[in-house]
Design a protein around this motif. Structure first.
Motif, PDB file in Angstrom:
ATOM      1  N   THR A   5      -5.169  -8.355   3.957  1.00  0.00           N
ATOM      2  CA  THR A   5      -4.081  -9.154   4.499  1.00  0.00           C
ATOM      3  C   THR A   5      -2.901  -9.246   3.546  1.00  0.00           C
ATOM      4  O   THR A   5      -1.756  -9.148   3.960  1.00  0.00           O
ATOM      5  CB  THR A   5      -4.584 -10.586   4.813  1.00  0.00           C
TER       6      THR A   5
ATOM      7  N   CYS B  32       0.821  -1.215   0.000  1.00  0.00           N
ATOM      8  CA  CYS B  32       0.000   0.000   0.000  1.00  0.00           C
ATOM      9  C   CYS B  32       0.856   1.267   0.000  1.00  0.00           C
ATOM     10  O   CYS B  32       0.461   2.284  -0.546  1.00  0.00           O
ATOM     11  CB  CYS B  32      -0.911   0.013   1.222  1.00  0.00           C
TER      12      CYS B  32
ATOM     13  N   ASN C  77      -9.850   3.087  -0.045  1.00  0.00           N
ATOM     14  CA  ASN C  77     -10.687   2.723   1.095  1.00  0.00           C
ATOM     15  C   ASN C  77     -10.235   1.407   1.726  1.00  0.00           C
ATOM     16  O   ASN C  77     -10.624   1.099   2.846  1.00  0.00           O
ATOM     17  CB  ASN C  77     -12.153   2.601   0.669  1.00  0.00           C
ATOM     18  N   LYS C  78      -9.420   0.646   1.008  1.00  0.00           N
ATOM     19  CA  LYS C  78      -8.945  -0.651   1.500  1.00  0.00           C
ATOM     20  C   LYS C  78      -7.572  -0.548   2.158  1.00  0.00           C
ATOM     21  O   LYS C  78      -7.044  -1.537   2.630  1.00  0.00           O
ATOM     22  CB  LYS C  78      -8.834  -1.643   0.342  1.00  0.00           C
ATOM     23  N   LYS C  79      -7.002   0.641   2.177  1.00  0.00           N
ATOM     24  CA  LYS C  79      -5.627   0.844   2.600  1.00  0.00           C
ATOM     25  C   LYS C  79      -5.287   0.125   3.908  1.00  0.00           C
ATOM     26  O   LYS C  79      -5.911   0.347   4.930  1.00  0.00           O
ATOM     27  CB  LYS C  79      -5.351   2.329   2.753  1.00  0.00           C
ATOM     28  N   TYR C  80      -4.304  -0.717   3.822  1.00  0.00           N
ATOM     29  CA  TYR C  80      -3.762  -1.473   4.960  1.00  0.00           C
ATOM     30  C   TYR C  80      -4.778  -2.403   5.622  1.00  0.00           C
ATOM     31  O   TYR C  80      -4.497  -2.965   6.663  1.00  0.00           O
ATOM     32  CB  TYR C  80      -3.156  -0.534   6.010  1.00  0.00           C
ATOM     33  N   SER C  81      -5.952  -2.568   5.047  1.00  0.00           N
ATOM     34  CA  SER C  81      -6.943  -3.438   5.675  1.00  0.00           C
ATOM     35  C   SER C  81      -6.954  -4.834   5.061  1.00  0.00           C
ATOM     36  O   SER C  81      -7.527  -5.744   5.643  1.00  0.00           O
ATOM     37  CB  SER C  81      -8.348  -2.826   5.570  1.00  0.00           C
TER      38      SER C  81
ATOM     39  N   CYS D  59      -4.259  -7.253  -4.357  1.00  0.00           N
ATOM     40  CA  CYS D  59      -5.169  -6.127  -4.556  1.00  0.00           C
ATOM     41  C   CYS D  59      -5.321  -5.851  -6.054  1.00  0.00           C
ATOM     42  O   CYS D  59      -4.346  -5.568  -6.752  1.00  0.00           O
ATOM     43  CB  CYS D  59      -4.636  -4.888  -3.849  1.00  0.00           C
TER      44      CYS D  59
END
Length: 59
Positions: free
Chosen positions: A25, A9, A19-23, A30
């Protein structure tokens, strides 16, 4: 020659608006990942000795 760029990221072009940043696994999976070409990321294929030699030549 293939270049191995780390998919994370922190180097993604969309990191500011993601919106998915660092969320997720595993960022390598991605689908939205795109390398930020404005970042100066050293090539991992080049040996460190060459980089050290280049720095000494500039001094």
């Amino acid at each position: 020659m293939t270049q191995k760029k780390k998919v994370t990221c922190a180097v993604c072009a969309w990191r500011a608006t993601c919106n998915k940043k660092y969320s997720i696994t595993d960022p390598s999976r991605c689908l939205d990942f795109s390398l930020d070409v404005t970042l100066d990321i050293p090539n991992e294929d080049e040996p460190e000795e060459k980089e050290k030699g280049d720095k000494q030549d500039k001094d």
